[in-house]
Scaffold this motif. Structure first.
Motif, short mmCIF file in Angstrom:
data_model
loop_
_atom_site.label_atom_id
_atom_site.label_comp_id
_atom_site.label_asym_id
_atom_site.label_seq_id
_atom_site.Cartn_x
_atom_site.Cartn_y
_atom_site.Cartn_z
N LEU A 36 51.48 37.16 43.71
CA LEU A 36 50.91 38.47 43.40
C LEU A 36 49.90 38.39 42.26
N ALA A 37 50.19 37.55 41.27
CA ALA A 37 49.37 37.51 40.07
C ALA A 37 48.11 36.67 40.22
N THR A 38 48.01 35.88 41.29
CA THR A 38 46.83 35.05 41.48
C THR A 38 45.99 35.47 42.67
N GLY A 39 46.50 36.38 43.49
CA GLY A 39 45.77 36.80 44.68
C GLY A 39 44.47 37.51 44.32
N GLY A 40 43.33 36.87 44.56
CA GLY A 40 42.03 37.47 44.27
C GLY A 40 41.64 37.44 42.81
N ILE A 41 42.35 36.69 41.98
CA ILE A 41 42.10 36.72 40.53
C ILE A 41 40.71 36.19 40.17
N GLU A 42 40.21 35.25 40.95
CA GLU A 42 38.93 34.63 40.60
C GLU A 42 37.78 35.62 40.60
N SER A 43 37.87 36.69 41.34
CA SER A 43 36.77 37.66 41.43
C SER A 43 36.84 38.74 40.37
N LEU A 44 37.86 38.70 39.52
CA LEU A 44 38.10 39.78 38.56
C LEU A 44 37.63 39.41 37.16
N GLU A 45 37.32 40.44 36.35
CA GLU A 45 37.01 40.25 34.94
C GLU A 45 38.31 40.20 34.13
N LEU A 46 38.19 39.97 32.83
CA LEU A 46 39.35 39.70 32.00
C LEU A 46 40.41 40.80 32.08
#
Length: 372
Positions: A36-46
């Motif tokens: 849940l915590a890594t799904g799509g994280i690369e596209s997000l800001e801090l």
């Protein structure tokens, strides 16, 4: 180029969080949390990444907040044991703020325990917003805590306009409830704490300039060098704006019989280089004068209008009839907080808060330079 701030929260950090929490709570579903915590994280800001991890904590820690708080407290570092620390604790702040409001005392105590390992200034603000008197009653007791991180939390967490965090509208309107906290910490032995006090007072000055100027006047007499630095740093916005009482607090009255000539050796500046300028001062009066010299660059905006930015420079004392020459180079290079545009810019010299001399220069932008 510096590493983007968003990369402070990344998948490897999430996996480390999962391992640490699961070590003290075998029932914790670390695989689900990680997914849940890594799904799509690369596209997000801090802050979006922090919210994603917070939501994963909300989905996997017990809904019973006291139970969740026990797990999180057990996950903090202790002597000889690795625990949640650093940026891992930003989403934990957000979790506590989201789920702990109905368990005020437990939540504030957990934030207090957390702050030595990162900071709890983000999480604590929801509690101040919900019940300011109750929250401040607890926070006020922290000014005497032996841990300087906890003492700093008392000032930093209550800042009305803390960057990156929600504003505290009640304290923006009326900051008087936190003045006793700031007064108690004004002479703290840790510079880390005193800087926080100064920043909080500077926040307040943006909405209540006369209040802060009067506060400074009340506490500057016979101040130690450390306190005097704090009070001047707290006055930086007021001094840049030429607030009369703030200037008087530090011995800067209205300049009189002062001659000031601004010289610009080059009428144009290529972006990436610097603007060179000098001022020639003469005290034509019959008494010494203390002068606070600043300057403002009026930058061209996208619509062609000008937007001023004041820069601190130096202070000098001129005796009667004394001449003084001051030189400066102002860098015109890429920074993350300003977008530059070509065109005619303006420079103004400010002495004791008053515009004393002005000039203009043209900024040219090479085609190959990307600005932002």
């Amino acid at each position: 180029m510096p590493e983007p701030l968003k990369n402070l929260l990344h998948p490897a950090l999430v996996r480390a969080m999962a391992e640490i929490i699961a070590a003290g709570a075998p029932s914790f579903d670390s695989d689900r949390f990680t997914a849940l915590a890594t799904g799509g994280i690369e596209s997000l800001e801090l802050m979006e990444r922090a919210a994603l991890i917070r939501d994963a904590l909300l989905a996997t820690l017990p809904e019973n907040f006291p139970q969740a708080a026990t797990i999180l407290r057990a996950s903090l570092p202790v002597a000889g044991k690795v625990g949640l620390t650093g940026w891992m604790l930003l989403p934990v702040n957000q979790f506590i703020a989201a789920r702990g409001l109905e368990h005020f005392d437990i939540a504030l105590d957990l934030l207090k325990a957390l702050t030595p390992h990162f900071t709890a200034e983000f999480g604590i603000r929801e509690f101040i917003h919900q019940d300011q008197p109750r929250a401040l009653a607890t926070i006020t007791r922290w000014v005497d805590d032996p841990n300087h991180h906890v003492r700093r939390l008392a000032s930093e967490g209550t800042r009305p306009r803390l960057p990156w965090a929600m504003r505290l509208p009640q304290l923006v309107r009326d900051p008087s409830p936190i003045l006793p906290i700031l007064t108690a910490l004004m002479d703290d032995p840790e510079d880390y704490v005193r800087r926080s006090v100064a920043n909080s007072l500077n926040d307040i000055a943006k909405d209540h300039p006369d209040l802060v100027a009067a506060f400074i006047a009340e506490h500057i007499e016979e101040a130690s060098p450390e306190r005097r630095w704090l009070l001047k740093h707290a006055s930086r916005t007021l001094l840049k704006k030429g607030h009369a009482q703030a200037l008087a607090n530090f011995g800067f009255g209205a300049a009189s019989a002062l001659e000031c000539e601004l010289r610009l050796p080059k009428p144009s500046v290529l972006f990436g280089e610097g603007l060179d300028f000098e001022i020639r001062l003469r005290n034509a009066g019959k008494a010494s004068q203390s002068l606070m010299i600043d300057y403002a660059i009026h930058h061209v905006k996208a619509d062609g209008s000008l937007s001023p930015k004041v820069f601190k420079w130096k202070t000098v004392t001129l005796t009667a009839g004394e001449d003084h020459v001051v030189q400066r180079r102002h860098a015109m290079r890429p920074i993350t907080t300003r977008r530059y545009y070509p065109g005619e810019h303006r420079i103004a010299i400010l002495i004791n808060g008053t515009e004393t001399a002005t000039g203009s220069f043209v900024l040219s932008m090479p085609a190959e330079v990307v600005v932002g």
